[in-house]
Write an enzyme that holds these catalytic residues in place. Structure first.
Site, PDB file in Angstrom:
ATOM      1  N   ASP A   1      -6.847  -8.225   4.204  1.00  0.00           N
ATOM      2  CA  ASP A   1      -6.105  -9.113   3.302  1.00  0.00           C
ATOM      3  C   ASP A   1      -5.629 -10.389   3.991  1.00  0.00           C
ATOM      4  O   ASP A   1      -5.033 -11.250   3.354  1.00  0.00           O
ATOM      5  CB  ASP A   1      -4.900  -8.368   2.718  1.00  0.00           C
TER       6      ASP A   1
ATOM      7  N   LYS B   1     -12.126  -9.187  -4.012  1.00  0.00           N
ATOM      8  CA  LYS B   1     -10.664  -9.043  -4.010  1.00  0.00           C
ATOM      9  C   LYS B   1     -10.090  -9.642  -5.302  1.00  0.00           C
ATOM     10  O   LYS B   1     -10.815  -9.812  -6.270  1.00  0.00           O
ATOM     11  CB  LYS B   1     -10.085  -9.708  -2.753  1.00  0.00           C
TER      12      LYS B   1
ATOM     13  N   ARG C   1     -12.548 -14.137  -2.621  1.00  0.00           N
ATOM     14  CA  ARG C   1     -11.726 -14.804  -1.589  1.00  0.00           C
ATOM     15  C   ARG C   1     -12.555 -15.559  -0.560  1.00  0.00           C
ATOM     16  O   ARG C   1     -12.024 -16.438   0.107  1.00  0.00           O
ATOM     17  CB  ARG C   1     -10.865 -13.781  -0.854  1.00  0.00           C
TER      18      ARG C   1
ATOM     19  N   SER D   1       0.835  -1.207   0.000  1.00  0.00           N
ATOM     20  CA  SER D   1       0.000   0.000   0.000  1.00  0.00           C
ATOM     21  C   SER D   1       0.869   1.256   0.000  1.00  0.00           C
ATOM     22  O   SER D   1       0.618   2.209  -0.748  1.00  0.00           O
ATOM     23  CB  SER D   1      -0.882   0.029   1.247  1.00  0.00           C
TER      24      SER D   1
ATOM     25  N   GLY E   1      -5.654  -3.907  -7.949  1.00  0.00           N
ATOM     26  CA  GLY E   1      -6.803  -3.054  -7.669  1.00  0.00           C
ATOM     27  C   GLY E   1      -6.382  -1.721  -7.067  1.00  0.00           C
ATOM     28  O   GLY E   1      -6.958  -0.677  -7.384  1.00  0.00           O
TER      29      GLY E   1
ATOM     30  N   ARG F   1      -2.507 -14.083  -2.540  1.00  0.00           N
ATOM     31  CA  ARG F   1      -2.661 -14.422  -1.124  1.00  0.00           C
ATOM     32  C   ARG F   1      -3.264 -15.826  -0.930  1.00  0.00           C
ATOM     33  O   ARG F   1      -2.997 -16.475   0.068  1.00  0.00           O
ATOM     34  CB  ARG F   1      -3.484 -13.360  -0.405  1.00  0.00           C
TER      35      ARG F   1
HETATM   36  C1  S3P Z   1      -5.550  -1.344  -0.007  1.00  0.00           C
HETATM   37  C2  S3P Z   1      -6.803  -1.401   0.526  1.00  0.00           C
HETATM   38  C3  S3P Z   1      -7.561  -2.652   0.670  1.00  0.00           C
HETATM   39  C4  S3P Z   1      -6.673  -3.885   0.549  1.00  0.00           C
HETATM   40  C5  S3P Z   1      -5.708  -3.776  -0.596  1.00  0.00           C
HETATM   41  C6  S3P Z   1      -4.820  -2.548  -0.428  1.00  0.00           C
HETATM   42  C7  S3P Z   1      -4.888  -0.029  -0.144  1.00  0.00           C
HETATM   43  O1  S3P Z   1      -8.538  -2.705  -0.360  1.00  0.00           O
HETATM   44  O2  S3P Z   1      -7.457  -5.040   0.387  1.00  0.00           O
HETATM   45  O3  S3P Z   1      -4.891  -4.920  -0.679  1.00  0.00           O
HETATM   46  O4  S3P Z   1      -3.671   0.010  -0.389  1.00  0.00           O
HETATM   47  O5  S3P Z   1      -5.575   0.987  -0.001  1.00  0.00           O
HETATM   48  P1  S3P Z   1      -9.981  -1.986  -0.190  1.00  0.00           P
HETATM   49  O6  S3P Z   1      -9.762  -0.546  -0.135  1.00  0.00           O
HETATM   50  O7  S3P Z   1     -10.744  -2.386  -1.424  1.00  0.00           O
HETATM   51  O8  S3P Z   1     -10.558  -2.576   1.058  1.00  0.00           O
END
Ligand code: S3P
Length: 449
Positions: free
Chosen positions: A329, A356, A360, A32, A104, A405
């Site tokens: 996660d 996800k 998941r 992140s 994503g 994962r």
């Molecule tokens: C993330 C937020 C999460 C997480 C992803 C990383 C981020 O997703 O699952 O792996 O870096 O902001 P969501 O915002 O969809 O919950």
């Protein structure tokens, strides 16, 4: 743009190691924070140096996209990455489709940047990402005046006609998502006036922390169970060096493996301990894990510490739904741990797991069932029966569904199982944890290369 090749599927069969897991390791940089470091540095004026950047495929996609928008980004021989930013509002129009691969986070955060610049862009991703919902960012970001055209159901590929003079947004979050919150804040950077985000449930705050770090003016105030974030538009973002802590979501895999392989004792160094990310550690301690956090300190503005882990007998518990954002996660690997615990574990409020890198919720259930564990879904809850419910797990084939994962959770299961666990493709582990096999083998996992 630079294409990251998609290799052939890499199957793996995992067996318990000959001896307990031991040793000290450091897992790669936080995913992140790495995405955000490249994006904010690319928007800032001047040269930013990033230490500890995750060099996984997901983050390399963000690097390639920011390059296509005119930032200069390159690794240095000492492992640090250097970014020459373009300056807020000054991004170039990319001359090709931006391919965000499996990520994503890359796609959703970038949508906020693209919507708030006067350029036209197109974005796509791999089959997993093309199946994931983008409407959750298209909806709020349309308020800037940008025009989005997506496939049915708000899916990629997506075209974005961005605005040089975006309207500031005022958004109340409908899902607990740091990605959506961050997309709105990123769009707010180039908007005249104040952008406001209200989140009923707090989610990871790396964007807020890094915005301040790069000189933006931002306030966060508590509101009921959540928070209200206000960002003043058009700040002068200035290059600032970034140190990326190790990713707690990656630490989760050697951590659970060491808890489950009898006799193990390992240390995972300098793991990020942002309180909005540590739900798994809290949960495992409640389950009886012998997990201590030593040497707590601050590195690069984030709290970090060393995880001291010893093999433990776990017991089943109820994991409350309001904890989900702080461990979103980590559920697949927690479910693996739960299958070896004594008694039932109920994981509540998992609706977001369905969107996800794979579904998941379904994929974790399939992973466990294929290996003889007893598990059921009740509404948005997953209920994992403990070790005494069935045969000791193992002996099955796991389909990883383009999901890193799931692949790593299956490896952890195989290390603790009574019979070998076959995995169809471990290639996607590269998206977040390059050298996973090497690191696990340094602990004694004995995975074939
Ligand atoms: C993330 C937020 C999460 C997480 C992803 C990383 C981020 O997703 O699952 O792996 O870096 O902001 P969501 O915002 O969809 O919950």
């Amino acid at each position: 743009m630079t294409q990251i090749p998609h290799p052939q599927p890499r199957p793996l069969v995992v067996r318990p190691p000959a001896a307990p897991l031991t040793g000290r390791v450091r897992v790669p940089g936080d995913k992140s924070i790495s995405h955000r470091a490249l994006m904010f540095a690319g928007l800032a004026e001047g040269e930013t140096t990033i230490e500890g950047l995750l060099q996984g495929e997901d983050v390399l996609r963000t690097a390639a996209a920011m390059r296509a928008l005119g930032a200069r980004i390159a690794p240095r021989a000492d492992g640090r990455w250097v970014v020459q930013g373009r300056g807020l509002g000054r991004l170039a129009e990319p001359d090709d489709v931006l391919d965000m691969g499996n990520s994503g986070t890359a796609a959703r955060l970038l949508a906020g940047i693209l919507a708030s610049h006067g350029i036209h862009s197109m974005m796509t991703g791999d089959a997993s990402l093309r199946g994931r919902p983008m409407q959750r960012v298209i909806g709020p970001l349309s308020g800037t005046g940008a025009v989005f055209a997506a496939r049915a159901g708000g899916r990629l590929p997506l075209s974005i006609a961005g605005r040089a003079d975006p309207r500031p947004l005022s958004v109340r979050m409908e899902v607990a998502s740091a990605q959506v919150k961050s997309a709105v804040l990123l769009a707010g950077l180039n908007a005249q006036g104040e952008t406001v985000v209200e989140e009923p449930v707090p989610t990871r705050d790396h964007s807020e922390n890094m915005l301040r770090h790069f000189g933006a003016s931002l306030s966060v105030e508590p509101a009921g169970t959540g928070r209200i974030i206000r960002l003043a538009g058009r700040p002068r973002l200035l290059a600032r060096d970034v140190v990326v802590p190790s990713d707690p979501s990656s630490a989760a895999f050697p951590l659970v493996a060491a808890l489950l392989v009898p006799g193990s004792s390992i240390v995972i160094e300098a793991v990020g301990l942002n309180p909005l990310r540590t739900g798994l550690f809290t949960t495992l301690i409640e389950m009886g894990a012998d997990l201590d956090i030593a040497n707590r300190r601050t590195e690069g503005g984030e709290p970090v510490g060393d995880l001291m882990v010893r093999a433990s007998t776990l017991r089943g518990i109820l994991v409350p739904g309001d904890r989900a954002p702080s461990m979103i996660d980590e559920y697949p690997v927690l479910a693996v741990a739960a299958a070896f615990a004594h008694g039932e574990t109920r994981l509540c409020g998992l609706a977001e797991l369905r969107v996800k890198e794979s579904d998941r919720l379904a994929a974790t259930v399939a992973l466990l069932r294929a290996n003889g564990a007893v598990v059921r879904v009740e509404g948005d809850d997953m209920v994992v029966a403990g070790a005494e419910a069935g045969a000791a797990p193992g002996g099955g084939m796991v389909e990883t569904r383009m999901d890193h994962r799931l692949a790593m959770s299956a490896v952890v299961l195989g290390l603790a199982a009574a019979r070998p666990v076959a995995i169809d493709d471990v290639g996607f582990i590269e998206t977040s944890f390059p050298d996973f096999t090497l690191l696990m083998n340094r602990l004694g996992a004995g995975l074939s290369a």
